[in-house]
Design an enzyme around this catalytic site. Structure first.
Site, mmCIF file in Angstrom:
data_model
loop_
_atom_site.group_PDB
_atom_site.id
_atom_site.type_symbol
_atom_site.label_atom_id
_atom_site.label_comp_id
_atom_site.label_asym_id
_atom_site.label_seq_id
_atom_site.Cartn_x
_atom_site.Cartn_y
_atom_site.Cartn_z
ATOM 1 N N ASP A 256 -80.451 -28.691 13.275
ATOM 2 C CA ASP A 256 -79.606 -28.039 12.288
ATOM 3 C C ASP A 256 -79.782 -26.523 12.362
ATOM 4 O O ASP A 256 -80.879 -26.023 12.620
ATOM 5 C CB ASP A 256 -79.994 -28.541 10.887
ATOM 6 C CG ASP A 256 -79.107 -27.995 9.800
ATOM 7 O OD1 ASP A 256 -77.889 -28.212 9.873
ATOM 8 O OD2 ASP A 256 -79.631 -27.348 8.868
ATOM 9 N N GLU A 285 -76.602 -27.208 16.147
ATOM 10 C CA GLU A 285 -75.421 -26.814 15.386
ATOM 11 C C GLU A 285 -75.339 -25.295 15.302
ATOM 12 O O GLU A 285 -76.201 -24.655 14.712
ATOM 13 C CB GLU A 285 -75.482 -27.396 13.970
ATOM 14 C CG GLU A 285 -74.336 -26.952 13.077
ATOM 15 C CD GLU A 285 -74.783 -26.482 11.694
ATOM 16 O OE1 GLU A 285 -73.899 -26.246 10.859
ATOM 17 O OE2 GLU A 285 -76.004 -26.329 11.461
#
Length: 714
Positions: A256, A285
């Site tokens: 993330d 991400e």
């Protein structure tokens, strides 16, 4: 047994191509569930664990954290690992054809209920961690997690976990009693909290305004307690935590917020995974908005050793099919440009929606756009990821409406059937998994692309216009002469085609809203490399080379011109080779194969050889004054420092948060326990100015992190 296995594999391959059937995972090592480092032949299904299926009501949170009627989308709903297991066992997931599950971060999260704007909020999403070495009780315990891994593997499905080492949980600098004060625990023992952070576990630089990369890295993301990765305790903690989960059999990691962590630390971190006992596929991400490109995004994908979610692809597909603000010509331009920009395009994870964007399906609209976007993504370059419920046409704009409870497990929707028909192609036809992409026919509404790898090929034709058919003439392909049926069997109004000599396709009409896939799979008599994973490693690490036509007898693997033979070949199969990285000069190099009969393969470009084990070092230089438009960079004697090449120098360095101008700093992944010679340079307007005096020297730590501070030498 080994030679008999190879004969059986060859027979199975021949039969599959003759009959058009899919091979079981054991028949081809590159497509096996055991292939943890390459996902090109896989289809990922992303699950927000709490919102998928409640398989064990006994672990549902009590009190205000749980929404029994599921009316508050910010509370827990009850989805858990047992629910996912149930959907594997009842055939919903296996029947769809997905071969990897990306689940919410499994670690222990805070249990506090936080009120924002009068609404109760919880950690249902998994991103408010408190202990990365414990499980989220609402999802299950370690036994449940192991059961999920084992069940998935037994059904030839990989498991990818979300992992968020950027932060812990919400905290308020001025109110230690807010929530759980961002507390970090190590297997139940408190390491520290955001307030009174005497150990320096967190950054205390305020919240980011997203104005610069530096601001986003070294300041808090919203009110989340931001981890200080330039801290030995944190570095060691996250390495031991991820090793715990990998040791349970996890097959991949989705990181993330990679845009918001030091790039050098992330490179060092993933290199420790690749060089450890459990190397796996990793992707991160880095959010990009519509029509947004970012050179730092491309640089990260090419240099960090980590792959990325392909937001540029996703945003373009949404504009073309969902919003109709771009054309099919624009779509192909993105496919072409990204293939040239990203060194490892087959590792980019493609998607059409996820938990951070509006659902693809628009409420009240027809479903064909969703079905066509899925068809394209399943047959395009990269690793396709499907967001849970997209196959059920779930709608919802923004967080939390895009994270509603799974509405249905209907295996009869057209979208489900599209996935069911096309997902197996990634394992049966290497052109889909590894192939190049060429535009064969295009106008504003129609795009026909060809995927090609070796002698295998596939044509994908899509007409997004729901009211007008298009006559297709002059279409050329690499398909051998013959008649080809639509792999979708007309599910999206596709048709058969006839191919003549030279690959010319007989004129036909592509129906309004029509989509068709035609494919040809052939055995390879010459070696062809499709992918290499990981794409970064040090001498002594093992890499996996996937492709076709390697033969059943070991030949030679080359890193540049350095040959690997004998004990350096760990295994050699027709579709997969595992080899040890030899002692070669660090830096980018090509990987190629020569069969036992002397036939050479294509070259996989840009494999990144590291000098050795990596650590993160913060380089800081004071009194480096510059003119407007000029920045400071770092260069030195190691490949990780650019090998004295100004064009490969590290930077531009930062000068606003951790240190302020005229001081500059950057966190860099460098070889451990190594004496480095380095200098700083100034670059701007095409001019390079080298620092004066002798080289700076620094011996890096054997493990952990370090900091070196010097003054600019005039």
């Amino acid at each position: 047994m080994k030679s008999r296995y190879k004969r059986l594999t060859s027979l199975a391959l021949s039969l599959s191509m003759a009959l058009g059937i899919s091979l079981p995972a054991w028949a081809s090592p590159d497509t096996s569930v055991d292939n943890k480092v390459n996902f090109s032949t896989d289809v990922i299904y992303q699950i927000v664990t709490d919102r998928f299926a409640d398989g064990d009501r006994t672990n549902n949170p009590a009190g205000d954290a749980f929404s029994g009627d599921r009316s508050n989308l910010k509370l827990y709903f009850g989805g858990d690992w047992q629910g996912i297991i149930d959907k594997i066992n009842d055939g919903y997931l296996t029947g769809m054809g997905v071969t990897a599950l990306w689940i919410s971060q499994p670690v222990e999260n805070i249990t506090s209920v936080i009120k924002y704007s009068g609404v109760n909020n919880t950690s249902y999403h998994g991103y408010w961690a408190r202990d990365f070495k414990q499980t989220n009780d609402a999802f299950g315990d370690f036994a449940d997690f192991q059961n999920l891994i084992d069940t998935a593997h037994a059904h030839n499905i990989k498991v990818v976990i979300d992992f968020a080492p950027n932060h812990t949980s919400p905290a308020d600098r001025d109110n230690p009693g807010f929530a759980e004060n961002g507390g970090m625990y190590d297997n139940g023992s408190l390491l520290g909290a955001y307030s009174n952070d005497t150990a320096g576990l967190f950054h205390h630089n305020g919240g980011t305004d997203f104005s610069t990369i530096e601001d986003g890295i070294y300041k808090n993301l919203y009110d989340l307690a931001d981890i200080n990765h330039n801290n030995n305790a944190m570095d060691a903690y996250f390495k031991s935590a991820i090793d715990l989960w990998l040791g349970m059999g996890v097959d991949g990691i989705r990181f993330d917020a990679v845009k918001h962590m030091p790039f050098g630390w992330q490179k060092s971190f993933v290199s420790s995974i690749y060089g450890g006992d459990h190397p796996v596929f990793t992707f991160g991400e880095w959010y990009l908005g519509a029509d947004q490109t970012d050179g730092d995004n491309i640089k990260f994908a090419n240099e960090s050793g980590m792959n990325l979610l392909d937001f540029e692809y996703a945003q373009e597909v949404r504009e073309v099919f969902r919003d109709k603000t771009e054309t099919m010509k624009d779509l192909y331009e993105v496919l072409a440009s990204t293939e040239s920009q990203y060194d490892y395009i087959n590792n980019m994870v493609t998607f059409i929606d996820n938990h951070d964007m509006d659902r693809f399906q628009v409420a009240g609209s027809g479903t064909r756009a969703t079905e066509q976007a899925l068809a394209l993504t399943l047959t395009s370059r990269g690793v396709p990821a499907i967001y849970y419920g997209t196959e059920q046409y779930m709608t919802g704009d923004g967080d939390p409406n895009n994270r509603a409870m799974m509405t249905s497990f209907n295996t009869g929707t057209t979208a489900y059937k599209v996935i069911q028909a096309l997902a197996p192609l990634r394992k049966s036809n290497p052109a889909i998994a590894y192939g190049t992409t060429t535009e064969r026919w295009v106008n504003n509404d129609v795009l026909i692309i060809e995927r090609k790898f070796g002698s295998s090929a596939a044509l994908v034709a899509i007409n997004r216009n729901s009211s007008a058919a298009y006559p297709i003439s002059g279409l050329l392909s690499s398909l051998p002469a013959g008649t080809y049926s639509d792999v979708l069997n007309g599910l999206l109004n596709g048709n058969s085609i006839t191919v003549g000599s030279g690959g010319a396709v007989t004129n036909f009409t592509l129906a309004a809203g029509g989509t068709a896939v035609w494919q040809y799979t052939a055995p390879e008599t010459s070696p062809a490399i499709g992918n290499v994973g990981p794409t970064m490693g040090q001498p002594g690490n093992i890499v996996t080379i996937d492709g076709r036509g390697f033969g059943g007898t070991a030949g030679t693997v080359y890193f540049g011109t350095t040959a690997v033979t004998g004990s350096g070949i760990v295994s050699w199969e027709d579709t997969q080779i595992k080899a040890v990285i030899p002692k070669v000069a660090a830096g980018k190099t090509g990987v190629s194969v020569k069969t036992s009969s002397g036939t050479a393969s294509n070259t996989f470009k840009s494999f990144n050889v590291l000098t050795g084990d990596q650590v993160t070092v913060r380089f800081l230089v004071n009194q480096a004054n510059t003119n407007y438009g000029t920045n400071v960079y770092l260069v030195g004697n190691a490949a990780e420092l650019g090998s004295w090449d100004p064009n490969k120098a590290i930077g531009p360095m930062y000068n606003q948060v951790i240190a302020k101008y005229p001081s500059w700093y950057y966190d860099v992944s460098v070889p451990a326990g190594t004496k480095l010679d380095f200098k700083f340079i100034k670059k701007g307007g095409g001019t390079v100015t080298w620092e004066g005096g002798g080289n700076h020297t620094y011996t890096t730590p054997a493990s952990g992190v370090g900091t070196v501070t010097v003054d600019w030498q005039n």
